[in-house]
Design a protein around this motif. Structure first.
Motif, PDB file in Angstrom:
ATOM      1  N   THR A 170     -18.596 -47.227  22.895  1.00  0.00           N
ATOM      2  CA  THR A 170     -19.892 -46.950  23.543  1.00  0.00           C
ATOM      3  C   THR A 170     -19.651 -46.557  24.792  1.00  0.00           C
ATOM      4  O   THR A 170     -20.022 -46.023  25.220  1.00  0.00           O
ATOM      5  CB  THR A 170     -20.483 -47.941  23.232  1.00  0.00           C
ATOM      6  OG1 THR A 170     -21.346 -48.128  21.883  1.00  0.00           O
ATOM      7  CG2 THR A 170     -21.750 -47.469  24.157  1.00  0.00           C
ATOM      8  N   ASP A 218     -18.295 -43.357  25.710  1.00  0.00           N
ATOM      9  CA  ASP A 218     -19.267 -42.450  25.295  1.00  0.00           C
ATOM     10  C   ASP A 218     -18.466 -41.682  24.139  1.00  0.00           C
ATOM     11  O   ASP A 218     -18.872 -40.928  23.674  1.00  0.00           O
ATOM     12  CB  ASP A 218     -19.154 -41.175  26.547  1.00  0.00           C
ATOM     13  CG  ASP A 218     -20.476 -40.698  26.218  1.00  0.00           C
ATOM     14  OD1 ASP A 218     -21.482 -41.424  26.022  1.00  0.00           O
ATOM     15  OD2 ASP A 218     -20.462 -39.572  26.471  1.00  0.00           O
ATOM     16  N   PRO A 257     -19.703 -41.328  20.345  1.00  0.00           N
ATOM     17  CA  PRO A 257     -20.026 -41.529  18.968  1.00  0.00           C
ATOM     18  C   PRO A 257     -19.110 -41.841  17.505  1.00  0.00           C
ATOM     19  O   PRO A 257     -18.100 -41.476  17.345  1.00  0.00           O
ATOM     20  CB  PRO A 257     -21.123 -40.168  18.873  1.00  0.00           C
ATOM     21  CG  PRO A 257     -19.662 -38.830  19.100  1.00  0.00           C
ATOM     22  CD  PRO A 257     -18.681 -40.059  20.330  1.00  0.00           C
ATOM     23  N   VAL A 263     -24.780 -43.754  20.844  1.00  0.00           N
ATOM     24  CA  VAL A 263     -24.171 -42.259  21.440  1.00  0.00           C
ATOM     25  C   VAL A 263     -24.899 -41.049  20.792  1.00  0.00           C
ATOM     26  O   VAL A 263     -25.088 -40.561  20.089  1.00  0.00           O
ATOM     27  CB  VAL A 263     -22.799 -42.410  21.305  1.00  0.00           C
ATOM     28  CG1 VAL A 263     -21.889 -41.705  21.644  1.00  0.00           C
ATOM     29  CG2 VAL A 263     -22.080 -43.279  22.151  1.00  0.00           C
ATOM     30  N   LYS A 264     -25.056 -40.221  22.049  1.00  0.00           N
ATOM     31  CA  LYS A 264     -25.877 -38.849  21.329  1.00  0.00           C
ATOM     32  C   LYS A 264     -24.608 -38.135  20.165  1.00  0.00           C
ATOM     33  O   LYS A 264     -22.882 -37.869  19.930  1.00  0.00           O
ATOM     34  CB  LYS A 264     -25.733 -37.610  22.547  1.00  0.00           C
ATOM     35  CG  LYS A 264     -26.662 -37.616  23.361  1.00  0.00           C
ATOM     36  CD  LYS A 264     -26.757 -37.186  24.654  1.00  0.00           C
ATOM     37  CE  LYS A 264     -28.283 -37.145  25.169  1.00  0.00           C
ATOM     38  NZ  LYS A 264     -28.049 -36.761  26.469  1.00  0.00           N
TER      39      LYS A 264
END
Length: 329
Positions: free
Chosen positions: A92, A95, A97, A322-323
């Protein structure tokens, strides 16, 4: 020309199977594997990987050191539901996912739960062993107080896809089913109870929730002591949620009349572990989620999510916040 995405498969799945999953991507992706299935092979393969299909066994662990080595890592797909073998905090922070394959084996595991509960209620494994040993324990089977499943109060700890499906199956057989989870489910076809109240009212206690810092040791000696006398335990979650020593002590005290365990603190279960010698325990080698259908579901889930990442579409089942739009590094 854009270089192909490099997909590193760590899972112990056949290489030809993995390659076939991504053949439709053509030159957009390249599937690779560690040169050796050990720590050195993992760390050597990670720096050039854009996408990692994680290892669902205990072999190749994505811990903080491994995440730091994966400088190009853009997405991790776990070919399982549990993600306790990854350092989610490190991923995380980077960044990256992380997605799991939620639901792929829900029916498979739920059927194992039901079958294991039936086996415990009727002492099926004990009877099988006795007959194979040359006996004919008809009277002894009756003396072991076999139970009809519909008379049992079933409590399910964890109400994700597995817990919900298990609840449906037990309810279909006439059981009174209750559940506990962190968030109440208004749509649940079962009765919500606070955890201690659930345990105290469960003739059959089913564990079907992830192992986290919060759930580790959750069903330990204090909560097992709340169970009704001669309750039954079915664990398809993780061993650390109901520690082996606590389960063993509850069996020895008679609080538990039996247990069906697919998971353990340490896997494989050590050969000399006392759980192996108990006739009131049904043992399984972490295989409750394995069936022809669940394997097909898993392959489809991994293929579809990794393909979505390569093609610039959002991925599903993100577990670390995360996106879901995978950005190549």
């Amino acid at each position: 020309m854009t270089a192909p995405w490099r997909i590193l498969s760590l899972a112990p799945i056949g290489r030809e199977t993995v390659r076939a999953m991504f053949e439709p991507l053509g030159g957009a992706a390249e599937v690779v594997f560690p040169a050796t299935r050990d720590r050195a092979g993992l760390l050597a393969a990670l720096p050039s990987a854009d996408i990692v299909i994680a290892d669902f066994s205990h072999g190749l662990v994505l811990d903080a050191e491994a995440v730091a080595a994966a400088r190009r890592l853009s997405f991790v797909q776990v070919p399982a539901v549990g993600v306790d073998r990854l350092d989610l905090a490190a991923l995380t922070a980077a960044d990256v996912p992380v997605a799991n394959a939620a639901g792929f084996n829900a029916r498979c595991v739920a059927e194992w739960v039901l079958g294991a509960a039936l086996a415990l209620c009727r002492n099926l494994a004990w009877g099988d062993r006795a007959v194979r040993a040359g006996g004919w324990p008809q009277a002894e089977m009756a003396a072991r107080d076999p139970r009809e499943i519909h008379t049992q109060r079933v409590g399910i700890v964890g109400f994700g896809s597995i817990g919900a499906e298990a609840a449906r199956l037990f309810a279909a057989l006439g059981c009174a089913v209750s559940y506990w989870t962190r968030r109440r489910r208004p749509e649940a076809a079962a009765t919500y109870r606070e955890l201690d109240a659930l345990v105290a009212a469960s003739d059959i206690l089913v564990l079907a929730l992830p192992l986290t810092d919060e759930t580790r040791g959750m069903i330990g000696p204090a909560r097992l002591a709340l169970l009704p006398e001669r309750a039954l335990l079915v664990n398809v979650a993780r061993g650390g949620i109901a520690p082996d020593d606590a389960v063993l002590a509850a069996l020895e005290s008679g609080r538990l009349a039996g247990a069906a365990l697919d998971v353990f603190d340490r896997e494989p279960l050590p050969p000399d572990h006392p759980l192996r010698s108990r006739e009131d325990v049904l043992l399984s080698p972490h295989a409750a989620g394995s069936s022809v259908q669940s394997r097909r579901n898993l392959i489809a889930a991994v293929r579809d999510n990794v393909t979505a990442a390569v093609q610039g579409r959002e991925v599903r089942n993100i577990v670390n916040g995360v996106k879901p739009q995978v950005i190549r590094r």
